[in-house]
Design a protein around this motif. Sequence first.
Motif: not given
Length: 55
Positions: A18-21, A1-12
């Motif tokens: 998202a917290t899809p669960s 199960m996916i608990t969290s997703i974090s997307v960052v750019n090249v600058l950090g």
Amino acid sequence: MITSISVVNVLGQEVIRATPSATNYSLDMSVLNAGVYVANVTTAQGEKTIKLIKK
């Protein structure tokens, strides 16, 4: 199960969080400009880092 997703750019800078669960999840990246991003996906089994390229 996916608990969290974090997307960052090249600058950090975090641009999406998202917290899809859920076991499957589609992330809407239409709001992002073209470029390279890194997604950190956390599950019950651990964490995975994925490189994303939006054209």
